[in-house]
Design a protein around this motif. Sequence first.
Motif, PDB file in Angstrom:
ATOM      1  N   ASN A  45      -2.396 -14.587  64.801  1.00  0.00           N
ATOM      2  CA  ASN A  45      -2.770 -15.223  66.070  1.00  0.00           C
ATOM      3  C   ASN A  45      -3.362 -16.613  65.893  1.00  0.00           C
ATOM      4  N   VAL A  46      -3.194 -17.220  64.720  1.00  0.00           N
ATOM      5  CA  VAL A  46      -3.709 -18.563  64.457  1.00  0.00           C
ATOM      6  C   VAL A  46      -2.570 -19.576  64.604  1.00  0.00           C
ATOM      7  N   PRO A  47      -2.594 -20.440  65.626  1.00  0.00           N
ATOM      8  CA  PRO A  47      -1.527 -21.435  65.769  1.00  0.00           C
ATOM      9  C   PRO A  47      -1.585 -22.497  64.677  1.00  0.00           C
ATOM     10  N   HIS A  48      -0.427 -23.014  64.297  1.00  0.00           N
ATOM     11  CA  HIS A  48      -0.376 -23.977  63.194  1.00  0.00           C
ATOM     12  C   HIS A  48      -1.148 -25.258  63.494  1.00  0.00           C
ATOM     13  N   THR A  49      -1.334 -25.585  64.777  1.00  0.00           N
ATOM     14  CA  THR A  49      -2.050 -26.811  65.147  1.00  0.00           C
ATOM     15  C   THR A  49      -3.529 -26.758  64.772  1.00  0.00           C
ATOM     16  N   GLU A  50      -4.046 -25.552  64.484  1.00  0.00           N
ATOM     17  CA  GLU A  50      -5.451 -25.396  64.121  1.00  0.00           C
ATOM     18  C   GLU A  50      -5.663 -25.446  62.604  1.00  0.00           C
ATOM     19  N   VAL A  51      -4.573 -25.514  61.852  1.00  0.00           N
ATOM     20  CA  VAL A  51      -4.646 -25.409  60.390  1.00  0.00           C
ATOM     21  C   VAL A  51      -4.555 -26.790  59.749  1.00  0.00           C
ATOM     22  N   TYR A  52      -5.524 -27.103  58.896  1.00  0.00           N
ATOM     23  CA  TYR A  52      -5.501 -28.379  58.178  1.00  0.00           C
ATOM     24  C   TYR A  52      -4.897 -28.250  56.786  1.00  0.00           C
ATOM     25  N   LYS A  53      -5.271 -27.185  56.072  1.00  0.00           N
ATOM     26  CA  LYS A  53      -4.820 -27.047  54.686  1.00  0.00           C
ATOM     27  C   LYS A  53      -4.556 -25.577  54.361  1.00  0.00           C
ATOM     28  N   ILE A  54      -3.521 -25.353  53.554  1.00  0.00           N
ATOM     29  CA  ILE A  54      -3.190 -24.009  53.085  1.00  0.00           C
ATOM     30  C   ILE A  54      -3.117 -24.032  51.566  1.00  0.00           C
ATOM     31  N   LYS A  55      -3.747 -23.057  50.936  1.00  0.00           N
ATOM     32  CA  LYS A  55      -3.635 -22.900  49.487  1.00  0.00           C
ATOM     33  C   LYS A  55      -3.081 -21.508  49.178  1.00  0.00           C
ATOM     34  N   VAL A  56      -2.117 -21.463  48.282  1.00  0.00           N
ATOM     35  CA  VAL A  56      -1.588 -20.199  47.795  1.00  0.00           C
ATOM     36  C   VAL A  56      -1.861 -20.140  46.298  1.00  0.00           C
ATOM     37  N   ASN A  57      -2.600 -19.128  45.887  1.00  0.00           N
ATOM     38  CA  ASN A  57      -3.016 -19.016  44.479  1.00  0.00           C
ATOM     39  C   ASN A  57      -3.674 -20.304  43.997  1.00  0.00           C
ATOM     40  N   LYS A  58      -4.533 -20.880  44.889  1.00  0.00           N
ATOM     41  CA  LYS A  58      -5.347 -22.077  44.612  1.00  0.00           C
ATOM     42  C   LYS A  58      -4.566 -23.390  44.622  1.00  0.00           C
ATOM     43  N   GLU A  59      -3.253 -23.338  44.907  1.00  0.00           N
ATOM     44  CA  GLU A  59      -2.435 -24.552  44.963  1.00  0.00           C
ATOM     45  C   GLU A  59      -2.101 -24.881  46.421  1.00  0.00           C
ATOM     46  N   THR A  60      -2.276 -26.150  46.802  1.00  0.00           N
ATOM     47  CA  THR A  60      -1.986 -26.562  48.175  1.00  0.00           C
ATOM     48  C   THR A  60      -0.487 -26.493  48.451  1.00  0.00           C
ATOM     49  N   VAL A  61      -0.127 -25.901  49.593  1.00  0.00           N
ATOM     50  CA  VAL A  61       1.281 -25.751  49.963  1.00  0.00           C
ATOM     51  C   VAL A  61       1.497 -26.214  51.401  1.00  0.00           C
ATOM     52  N   HIS A  62       2.774 -26.362  51.777  1.00  0.00           N
ATOM     53  CA  HIS A  62       3.167 -26.742  53.130  1.00  0.00           C
ATOM     54  C   HIS A  62       3.437 -25.486  53.946  1.00  0.00           C
ATOM     55  N   PHE A  63       3.525 -25.651  55.269  1.00  0.00           N
ATOM     56  CA  PHE A  63       3.829 -24.520  56.148  1.00  0.00           C
ATOM     57  C   PHE A  63       5.140 -23.817  55.777  1.00  0.00           C
ATOM     58  N   SER A  64       6.059 -24.549  55.196  1.00  0.00           N
ATOM     59  CA  SER A  64       7.383 -23.986  54.885  1.00  0.00           C
ATOM     60  C   SER A  64       7.391 -23.142  53.614  1.00  0.00           C
ATOM     61  N   TYR A  65       6.278 -23.117  52.890  1.00  0.00           N
ATOM     62  CA  TYR A  65       6.219 -22.353  51.638  1.00  0.00           C
ATOM     63  C   TYR A  65       6.598 -20.897  51.874  1.00  0.00           C
ATOM     64  N   ARG A  66       7.444 -20.346  50.984  1.00  0.00           N
ATOM     65  CA  ARG A  66       7.914 -18.962  51.104  1.00  0.00           C
ATOM     66  C   ARG A  66       6.996 -18.023  50.325  1.00  0.00           C
ATOM     67  N   LEU A  67       6.415 -17.117  51.048  1.00  0.00           N
ATOM     68  CA  LEU A  67       5.410 -16.231  50.478  1.00  0.00           C
ATOM     69  C   LEU A  67       6.028 -15.140  49.606  1.00  0.00           C
ATOM     70  N   LYS A  68       5.328 -14.823  48.525  1.00  0.00           N
ATOM     71  CA  LYS A  68       5.792 -13.779  47.598  1.00  0.00           C
ATOM     72  C   LYS A  68       4.774 -12.640  47.544  1.00  0.00           C
ATOM     73  N   ASP A  69       5.183 -11.554  46.948  1.00  0.00           N
ATOM     74  CA  ASP A  69       4.350 -10.354  46.874  1.00  0.00           C
ATOM     75  C   ASP A  69       3.052 -10.621  46.107  1.00  0.00           C
ATOM     76  N   GLN A  70       1.948 -10.138  46.676  1.00  0.00           N
ATOM     77  CA  GLN A  70       0.626 -10.147  46.056  1.00  0.00           C
ATOM     78  C   GLN A  70       0.003 -11.549  45.921  1.00  0.00           C
ATOM     79  N   GLU A  71       0.497 -12.516  46.636  1.00  0.00           N
ATOM     80  CA  GLU A  71      -0.097 -13.849  46.559  1.00  0.00           C
ATOM     81  C   GLU A  71      -1.380 -13.914  47.401  1.00  0.00           C
ATOM     82  N   GLN A  72      -2.259 -14.826  46.994  1.00  0.00           N
ATOM     83  CA  GLN A  72      -3.545 -15.031  47.660  1.00  0.00           C
ATOM     84  C   GLN A  72      -3.477 -16.316  48.489  1.00  0.00           C
ATOM     85  N   VAL A  73      -3.702 -16.189  49.788  1.00  0.00           N
ATOM     86  CA  VAL A  73      -3.563 -17.326  50.702  1.00  0.00           C
ATOM     87  C   VAL A  73      -4.923 -17.690  51.282  1.00  0.00           C
TER      88      VAL A  73
END
Length: 246
Positions: A45-73
């Motif tokens: 329920n979090v719209p993308h307009t409210e998001v400034y930064k995303i990290k997956v496994n401590k690395e900054t990623v874009h909205f288009s990043y494809r999520l894998k099993d057991q990753e930490q976001v």
Amino acid sequence: MEQNSAYVQLFGELNDFLPKTLKNKPIEVSFHGSPAVKDTIESLNVPHTEVYKIKVNKETVHFSYRLKDQEQVEVYPFTLNDQGNLFSQNCFILDVHLGKLARLLRLMGFDTLYNSSYCDQQIIHIALEHNRTILTRDIGILKNGKVKSGYWVRSTNPEMQIKEVQNRFSLCSKAKPFTLCLRCNGTLEKVSKQDIFSLLDEKTKQYYNEFTRCSVCRKIYWKGSHYTRLTDFLKKVCNQKIERVT
């Protein structure tokens, strides 16, 4: 298809979108395949307009990043500095629920479009065409992939709403109060008393000499009791001295 899962942690005010039981802790999200991280975040329920930064496994990623099993976001909201850089335009379009907020933004001198007949698609189209930020009480409109800039107004009280929006976009330092028409958003221009004399009631003719008039709808404004009341209100919003721009 095999079911995978990831763990999503929302920070700061992004927790406003979560039920109390899920706030401020990692959330396990199940999915099939490899979805875009944007879709996973918006499933909470979090719209993308409210998001400034995303990290997956401590690395900054874009909205288009494809999520894998057991990753930490990790998902972070905007800070005031981030907002100042991204929303320097300070032009807004508001949805049907925010008519009183529209008047208050115009009072502060911010170009604000509002029409109770606008549908969601019209709001999105106008926002994109004229580089406006959408302010809304409808989270769904902000999840539309076309929307580039928007904010979900938390409060339902207009006085709290204007304080909230000012805090989000640092508006007070850029305010030009009493320069826009509260009714239609047109620019206010100085007009001589002689030019509008026949349009004034007798008490206004007697007690007031300085006037402005909307360049669009032609509504006339002067420094009556409403001016003092609105000036006091702006002082409370900004916690600083507010003067009319001439």
